[in-house]
Scaffold this motif. Structure first.
Motif, short mmCIF file in Angstrom:
data_model
loop_
_atom_site.label_atom_id
_atom_site.label_comp_id
_atom_site.label_asym_id
_atom_site.label_seq_id
_atom_site.Cartn_x
_atom_site.Cartn_y
_atom_site.Cartn_z
N LYS A 1 -4.70 9.70 -10.50
CA LYS A 1 -5.85 11.11 -10.19
C LYS A 1 -5.50 11.13 -8.47
O LYS A 1 -6.07 11.78 -7.99
CB LYS A 1 -7.12 10.58 -10.40
N ILE A 2 -4.79 9.94 -8.06
CA ILE A 2 -4.42 9.64 -6.65
C ILE A 2 -3.19 10.25 -6.41
O ILE A 2 -2.23 10.11 -6.48
CB ILE A 2 -3.89 8.23 -6.34
N PRO A 3 -2.61 11.51 -5.80
CA PRO A 3 -1.08 12.27 -5.24
C PRO A 3 -0.32 11.56 -4.66
O PRO A 3 1.05 11.57 -5.39
CB PRO A 3 -1.39 13.11 -3.93
N PHE A 4 -0.83 11.01 -4.24
CA PHE A 4 -0.36 9.94 -3.08
C PHE A 4 1.23 8.56 -4.13
O PHE A 4 2.08 8.15 -3.54
CB PHE A 4 -0.35 9.10 -1.74
N ASN A 5 0.22 8.31 -5.01
CA ASN A 5 1.20 7.37 -6.04
C ASN A 5 2.57 8.31 -6.64
O ASN A 5 3.41 7.20 -7.08
CB ASN A 5 0.41 7.43 -7.16
N PHE A 6 2.44 9.36 -6.95
CA PHE A 6 3.40 9.76 -6.78
C PHE A 6 4.42 9.68 -6.13
O PHE A 6 6.06 9.68 -6.20
CB PHE A 6 3.75 11.27 -7.08
N ALA A 7 4.67 10.17 -5.04
CA ALA A 7 5.43 9.50 -3.49
C ALA A 7 5.72 8.11 -3.44
O ALA A 7 6.87 8.14 -3.36
CB ALA A 7 4.64 9.89 -2.49
N ARG A 8 4.88 7.63 -3.79
CA ARG A 8 5.64 5.96 -4.28
C ARG A 8 6.47 5.82 -4.87
O ARG A 8 7.27 4.51 -5.72
CB ARG A 8 4.18 4.40 -4.51
N LEU A 9 6.55 6.26 -6.16
CA LEU A 9 7.95 6.55 -7.48
C LEU A 9 9.00 5.84 -7.31
O LEU A 9 9.83 6.43 -7.47
CB LEU A 9 7.28 7.58 -8.44
N ASN B 1 1.08 -0.89 -0.44
CA ASN B 1 0.25 0.05 0.38
C ASN B 1 0.61 1.60 0.10
O ASN B 1 -0.01 2.75 0.14
CB ASN B 1 -0.92 0.43 1.12
N ILE B 2 2.24 1.57 0.05
CA ILE B 2 2.13 2.50 0.49
C ILE B 2 4.18 1.98 -0.84
O ILE B 2 4.72 2.92 -1.55
CB ILE B 2 3.72 2.58 1.83
N PHE B 3 5.14 1.15 0.10
CA PHE B 3 5.90 1.61 -0.46
C PHE B 3 6.31 0.44 -1.29
O PHE B 3 7.16 -0.73 -1.45
CB PHE B 3 7.57 0.10 0.84
N SER B 4 5.86 0.62 -2.34
CA SER B 4 5.64 -0.38 -3.84
C SER B 4 5.07 0.42 -5.08
O SER B 4 4.40 1.62 -4.26
CB SER B 4 4.78 -1.49 -3.83
N VAL B 5 5.39 0.09 -6.08
CA VAL B 5 4.88 1.12 -6.67
C VAL B 5 3.78 0.42 -8.06
O VAL B 5 4.20 -0.24 -8.36
CB VAL B 5 6.02 2.17 -7.60
N PRO B 6 2.79 0.82 -8.32
CA PRO B 6 1.84 -0.15 -9.09
C PRO B 6 2.27 -0.08 -10.63
O PRO B 6 3.56 0.81 -11.01
CB PRO B 6 0.52 1.33 -9.11
N GLY B 7 1.46 -0.84 -11.10
CA GLY B 7 1.94 -1.50 -12.00
C GLY B 7 1.50 -0.66 -13.11
O GLY B 7 0.03 0.34 -13.17
#
Length: 253
Positions: free
Chosen positions: A58-66, A41-47
């Motif tokens: 559209k989910i801002p937190f996804n950019f932090a996951r990069l 949920n936090i320390f991985s980046v989606p595919g």
């Protein structure tokens, strides 16, 4: 009998801090935060779009996951496999380039591998394998000169990047489920940094007209006990240092 005092120093701030953070994260994930599944949920980046949980801009937190994905690991074998390279090469590279420069390089590498995964790979990505491969390739540039490519770099590039290309083409998964492309992307980032980023010793040599080796030998000779002059009042002179080391304790023998 004179006693010898050994100082315990925090010699590589970025490398040691990064490894400590990764260890704490994995420890928390497997203990008190096991139900929260912080790795996924936090320390991985989606595919990419074909993934079960695709990267959503559209989910801002996804950019932090990069960036954060580089601190997550699937298990202790995965973590120790990466740390065997990072703890070995990180302190040497920090001494050569500086802690801030290595921190920036690691951040750029994490971002590049995260973006590539979100765009082209259906599986989620986590781990610092990209940073480890960046350090492997960057370390081969220890003797690089202007308009010259070290043979050591060519050999390392063939051994590591070539192996990953063969594994990827044959469909064989990398050990510990580490993405092959993350190794390749990290290695390419390390190669780019090796060409573009000037080490601290090279900057000093360009001003004095001396080579990095000559400057280093002069520093070692200056620190030698035979060159230290006794003080008139019997007090030891305090040596100045501009390194990133932090003394955290001493041991007397």
């Amino acid at each position: 009998m004179k006693t010898k005092k050994f100082k315990v120093v925090y010699n590589a701030p970025f490398t040691l801090t990064f490894c400590l953070i990764c260890t704490v994260i994995l420890l928390l994930d497997q203990t008190i935060l096991s139900k929260a599944d912080i790795m996924n949920n936090i320390f991985s980046v989606p595919g990419n779009a074909k993934s079960k949980i695709p990267f959503d801009i559209k989910i801002p937190f996804n950019f932090a996951r990069l960036f954060l994905h580089s601190m997550g690991h699937s298990g202790w074998n995965h973590l120790l496999g990466n740390f065997s390279f990072i703890l070995l090469l990180g302190p040497l590279l920090e001494e050569r380039y500086g802690s801030l420069s290595i921190a920036v390089m690691a951040s750029v590498t994490a971002f590049v591998t995260g973006v590539l995964n979100a765009c082209f790979i259906p599986a989620p990505l986590l781990g610092s394998s990209g940073i480890a491969f960046m350090m492997i390739l960057l370390s081969s540039f220890t003797t690089i000169q202007k308009n010259e490519i070290p043979v050591s770099f060519i050999l390392v590039f063939i051994l590591y990047i070539g192996k990953e290309l063969i594994l990827g083409a044959s469909g064989i998964a990398s050990e510990n489920s580490i993405a092959t492309f993350a190794h390749i992307a990290g290695g390419l980032c390390g190669s780019m940094f090796g060409f573009l980023v000037a080490p601290k010793t090279k900057k000093a040599s360009s001003k004095s007209g001396k080579t990095a080796t000559e400057i280093r030998l002069e520093e070692i000779d200056a620190a030698s006990p035979r060159n230290k002059k006794p003080s008139l009042f019997g007090k030891k002179e305090k040596a100045s240092s501009d390194s990133d080391e932090t003394v955290i304790g001493s041991i007397e023998i």
